[in-house]
Design an enzyme around this catalytic site. Structure first.
Site, mmCIF file in Angstrom:
data_model
loop_
_atom_site.group_PDB
_atom_site.id
_atom_site.type_symbol
_atom_site.label_atom_id
_atom_site.label_comp_id
_atom_site.label_asym_id
_atom_site.label_seq_id
_atom_site.Cartn_x
_atom_site.Cartn_y
_atom_site.Cartn_z
ATOM 1 C CG ASN A 205 -2.108 -0.927 1.217
ATOM 2 O OD1 ASN A 205 -2.401 -1.247 -0.234
ATOM 3 N ND2 ASN A 205 -3.074 -0.834 1.756
ATOM 4 C CG HIS A 210 -4.791 2.604 0.063
ATOM 5 N ND1 HIS A 210 -4.730 2.043 1.029
ATOM 6 C CD2 HIS A 210 -3.834 3.819 0.683
ATOM 7 C CE1 HIS A 210 -4.288 2.619 2.574
ATOM 8 N NE2 HIS A 210 -3.503 3.514 2.112
ATOM 9 C CG ASP A 214 -8.024 -1.955 -2.517
ATOM 10 O OD1 ASP A 214 -8.106 -1.799 -1.755
ATOM 11 O OD2 ASP A 214 -9.121 -1.023 -3.171
ATOM 12 C CD GLU A 240 -2.849 -7.058 6.124
ATOM 13 O OE1 GLU A 240 -1.984 -6.713 7.231
ATOM 14 O OE2 GLU A 240 -3.644 -5.948 6.197
#
Length: 329
Positions: A205, A210, A214, A240
């Site tokens: 990230n 981000h 994703d 996660e």
């Protein structure tokens, strides 16, 4: 104006193509011919039935018409009884809007039909424009009902699934785990539990953003799902972390499957808009014995996962009694 027999034969020769069409159940050849001519002129698709048994069979097909024009008096099964049977079906079945064709006009008879679930009436002999108007109303109501069903299904899905990965959410995977443990107690069979954590996910990230993170979670979910049997369970446990429940697997089998999954993930980089990213996972494996509680199982799996990370990541560790005690302390 087409012949009634030809129209009926054409409809019967096109099974499975009735979605959005109209069922005309009428034992009078004259009325079938008259109604069919109007429907064809107005651009409606329709199927014809000469008796109640044939009408019921058409309504039970997978792609059945959702709007039915039923004569009250039909051989085999009358129109009111057909409607009564439709309303007794499961609430999960698509709704069939029914219009009753009848020459009857007694209030008690109308009440009987309404009580059976009839949606609308059309008196014989009917006015063609009134028939068209009632059919248009019926189609709008059917379309609205289908939208409501779709919205309801979407809400049900959202209540049980993680919005990003579409795996089960935490509550649902834990509930599945509880059910499988209860089943295992009855059948005296084991249940394998695997807790999965994406290694260095915060770095992904921080370095790539981000959106890329994703993308990684979605791909990990896809790969995990690809390894699941029909009766296994997978859910996003948190950030996660993923929880896998694999019924019927002892500890050795659970660890073996976990290693196969780990290799599947580590051997192939995740493709993102910013390029390929190498991703690995750490996994903690345990198994439910007849007397094991859900809370203890999750502590064991979490302790084993912690051990896998402490031992270098990209590995599987199995829970031991000592690990369970560490996790519980």
């Amino acid at each position: 104006m087409p012949k009634t027999k030809e129209t009926e034969n054409e409809i019967k020769s096109s099974p499975g193509k009735n979605t959005g069409s109209i069922l005309v159940a009428e034992d009078s050849a004259i009325y079938r011919h008259l109604i069919g001519a109007h429907l064809q002129e107005w651009g409606f698709r329709f199927a014809c039935a000469k008796d109640g048994r044939e009408a019921w069979k058409l309504l039970m097909e997978r792609d059945a018409p959702r709007l039915a024009l039923l004569d009250w008096v039909l051989p085999e099964i009358d129109g009111v009884e057909i409607c009564r049977r439709l309303r007794r079906r499961s609430g999960d079945e698509p709704y069939t809007y029914t219009i009753l064709l009848t020459a009857k006009n007694r209030k008690q008879e109308m009440l009987e039909a309404m009580d059976a679930g009839i949606d609308d009436f059309l008196a014989k002999p009917f006015d063609p424009l009134e028939l068209k108007a009632r059919l248009l109303v019926g189609q709008r109501i059917v379309a609205l009902q289908q939208k409501l069903v779709s919205a309801n299904n979407a809400l049900r899905f959202a209540a049980k699934h993680d919005f990003l990965t579409e795996a089960w959410n935490r509550a649902e995977i834990v509930a599945f785990m509880q059910r499988e443990i209860a089943r295992a107690r009855r059948d005296a069979t084991p249940v394998g539990i695997i807790l999965v954590d994406v290694d260095h996910f915060k770095s992904v990230n921080d370095e790539f953003g981000h959106e890329t993170g994703d993308c990684v979670l979605k791909e990990i979910t896809k790969r995990l799902s690809a390894t699941m049997r029909e009766y296994d369970g997978l859910g996003r446990y948190g950030g996660e972390e993923f929880l896998m429940v694999i019924p019927g697997c002892d500890l050795a089998t659970t660890v073996r499957r976990a290693n196969q999954i780990r290799e599947l993930i580590s051997n192939q980089p995740v493709q993102t808009q910013l390029g390929a990213i190498d991703v690995t996972v750490s996994m903690g494996a345990t198994v439910a014995e007849p007397s094991t509680s859900v809370e203890l199982l999750l502590r064991r799996a979490d302790a084993a996962l912690y051990q896998a990370k402490r031992n270098g990541r990209n590995r599987v560790e199995q829970a031991s009694d000592t690990a369970a005690e560490v996790g519980a302390s």
